[in-house]
Design a protein around this motif. Sequence first.
Motif, PDB file in Angstrom:
ATOM      1  N   ALA A  25      -4.695   2.455   6.807  1.00  0.00           N
ATOM      2  CA  ALA A  25      -3.906   1.274   5.940  1.00  0.00           C
ATOM      3  C   ALA A  25      -3.329   0.399   6.954  1.00  0.00           C
ATOM      4  CB  ALA A  25      -2.774   2.113   5.350  1.00  0.00           C
ATOM      5  N   THR A  48      -2.793   0.859  -3.820  1.00  0.00           N
ATOM      6  CA  THR A  48      -2.503  -0.524  -3.529  1.00  0.00           C
ATOM      7  C   THR A  48      -1.852  -1.363  -4.750  1.00  0.00           C
ATOM      8  OG1 THR A  48      -4.414  -0.419  -2.100  1.00  0.00           O
ATOM      9  CG2 THR A  48      -3.687  -2.918  -2.625  1.00  0.00           C
ATOM     10  N   THR A  62       0.822  -0.999   0.067  1.00  0.00           N
ATOM     11  CA  THR A  62      -0.044  -0.066  -0.023  1.00  0.00           C
ATOM     12  C   THR A  62       0.813   1.096  -0.193  1.00  0.00           C
ATOM     13  OG1 THR A  62      -1.606  -1.195   1.381  1.00  0.00           O
ATOM     14  CG2 THR A  62      -1.722   1.218   1.446  1.00  0.00           C
ATOM     15  N   PHE A 102      -4.619   6.816  -1.911  1.00  0.00           N
ATOM     16  CA  PHE A 102      -4.242   5.534  -1.763  1.00  0.00           C
ATOM     17  C   PHE A 102      -3.795   4.841  -3.232  1.00  0.00           C
ATOM     18  CE2 PHE A 102      -5.100   4.782   2.893  1.00  0.00           C
ATOM     19  CZ  PHE A 102      -6.174   5.666   3.012  1.00  0.00           C
TER      20      PHE A 102
END
Lengths: 393, 393
Positions: free
Chosen positions: A52, B40, A40, B38
């Motif tokens: 996260a 990922t 991440t 974010f």
Amino acid sequence: MKAETISIGTELLLGHITDTNAVWIAERLSEVGVDLYFRTTVGDNIGRIADAITHALTRADVILTTGGLGPTVDDVTREAVAQATNRDLVLDEELLAQIRARFAKWGREMSENNVKQAYIPRGAIPIENPVGTAPVFIVETEGKYVISLPGVPREMKHLMETRILPWLREKTGGEWIILSKTLRTCAIGESMVDAKIADLETSTNPTVGLLAHPGQTDVRVTAKAKTRAEAETLIAAMEAKVRERLGDWIYGEGSETVEEVVARLLAARNWRIAIAETNTAGKIAERLRARPEGARIVKSAMLLDNVTELSEQNAATIAEQLRNVAGADIGLAVLGTTNPAQNLYGEDTGQSVIAVATGTRTTRHAYSVGGINEQAQIWVSIRALDLVRRAAL
Amino acid sequence: MKAETISIGTELLLGHITDTNAVWIAERLSEVGVDLYFRTTVGDNIGRIADAITHALTRADVILTTGGLGPTVDDVTREAVAQATNRDLVLDEELLAQIRARFAKWGREMSENNVKQAYIPRGAIPIENPVGTAPVFIVETEGKYVISLPGVPREMKHLMETRILPWLREKTGGEWIILSKTLRTCAIGESMVDAKIADLETSTNPTVGLLAHPGQTDVRVTAKAKTRAEAETLIAAMEAKVRERLGDWIYGEGSETVEEVVARLLAARNWRIAIAETNTAGKIAERLRARPEGARIVKSAMLLDNVTELSEQNAATIAEQLRNVAGADIGLAVLGTTNPAQNLYGEDTGQSVIAVATGTRTTRHAYSVGGINEQAQIWVSIRALDLVRRAAL
């Protein structure tokens, strides 16, 4: 043991700097038998970093964060880890003394904000950072571990090598060897390779993965074992199965290019090649000339304009006549359409015909791919070199 | 509108290939006013991809996945999206026909496994992929969007530019301009810079971030606005505040190096410099000689062995005498310890004294940093060049 890495930094997330840390950590983790399943990347925001970490705790046993341990306003990893693991931050006097001592030794003024680097989540194990100011710490929570490392690569690597990897190695019970071998195919589409080895791709150890490149597809076999010999045995067994399915679609191994293999074959036979190209504009000759054997194997290379007849017969004639005229051992003719509007994905994908003449035999193929853009040139070049390879074998 | 990107592929996660897609997407999203929070990265596993999507749905409005849309056994994005959004996969006859037609046009054999590329999650909006075989699709769920793109960069970029970005632009209400300006400081530690501008770093538009490099720290100001003029105004206002705090610690802008600025200054004054180095081993002279003005500004450069007296007075004397002897306008003497055991983070960090003589004035400084390893040489070189810069201003 399952791991997740969390790379912290807005500059990383937005792509302004490259995340070399995550890649390095991924490789080192596999060597100590820890499986990495998620990576991440998140910016310098307490709430989002905490989110996260919290989510990582639901799916991994060990979480490694990098970045955000500096003294500036944007360095909020400590706060985020504390939040995610439901504890407060406490000042560790010994860490503070270590930081003061380091500044004193450098003869530099310690800033008030450096004091915050001596705060760690309550109950965390502090690890002195001998190559920077940011101490590292490990938080244990519900049987899992959150390890926070600096973002500066040399600091992170030093701490991983000297403290964290040995610690992980103890936890997983030892060293693992990870070995990979790549088998390279060309002139066969990725979906066709997959169709031929689909069942092998479900293997868990070794794993078998495909990696597609323009005009060619790699098959990578990766094995994990306690000793190198065991890993090699596993790979060899799977390699045998893959070769049995793909036969001579496999032209080489590792990072060998088609031209590398062709150049070696021609030089071994003391063969010299004469090449005539149209749409590939000399790039096939260039690929062969760039090889160490280049000067020895390329007898002559020419560009043809105004070839109107794109037939297999015409290509064969040109290849045979070129071979005679040049006094070469093998002749290659590549006749392709040269319309700039043609491309691999457009309305008109163009055409090419390729012929290879060895004196005893002339092979010829037609393709619905042509044009002068880079993608098409690569596609046609690889096909042509593969035909030469097969003729030379 | 908040976004999250999910990069799918075991080769990506383990660092075997570089994730250029995520970086490219991050830059394009900011231009259409979508905030990326974010990123990922996850391997080719249905359960883990689905987990990543499910979690992303709790914190983002639009999720963009890349990769896993090919025809092979490892391509499982469709299944994962379906699982994460609680629906099954259905065969879209029109997509299937498009795939068949594309293979027919290429004159290539379509594999049975290509058929799976015509399956999309029930209710998804399919988007034909004119530059590859993998159709793209958008799933709307609970007011959020999951957009699945191919992993092949050229295909992903084409689809983003022609279909997805325009669609997002409509949703966010228009074009945004993002501008950045970097102010470069040196000879002042990162924590000191942060201490001086900490309150400015909390600004949300423009944002102010620090980026540390060996021996120097950048301050990057980034503004977001509807027009370029507005963005420039925001940046200029913040730049003024930063300059007010940091004054002449700021040596340049953008990607200017210290030596670049020094070379320009010297050339503008028609000054020539004579340099004597010890532990920096000629690297300071090298930096200046490499500049376009190099030959004009470096009068002479020498290496000194066996300097035993590391005092400010000795450095000043050498700088002045060197300036006279060489007939230069400015003399620089860098006397540093040369013990290989010394390093920035060790027991013994070494020492250096630097003096700059201009004829009218000689400045001198002592530092608790020395040694011959690269880090120390960079640190000392930048300090020396900065002293020359200040003397020339």
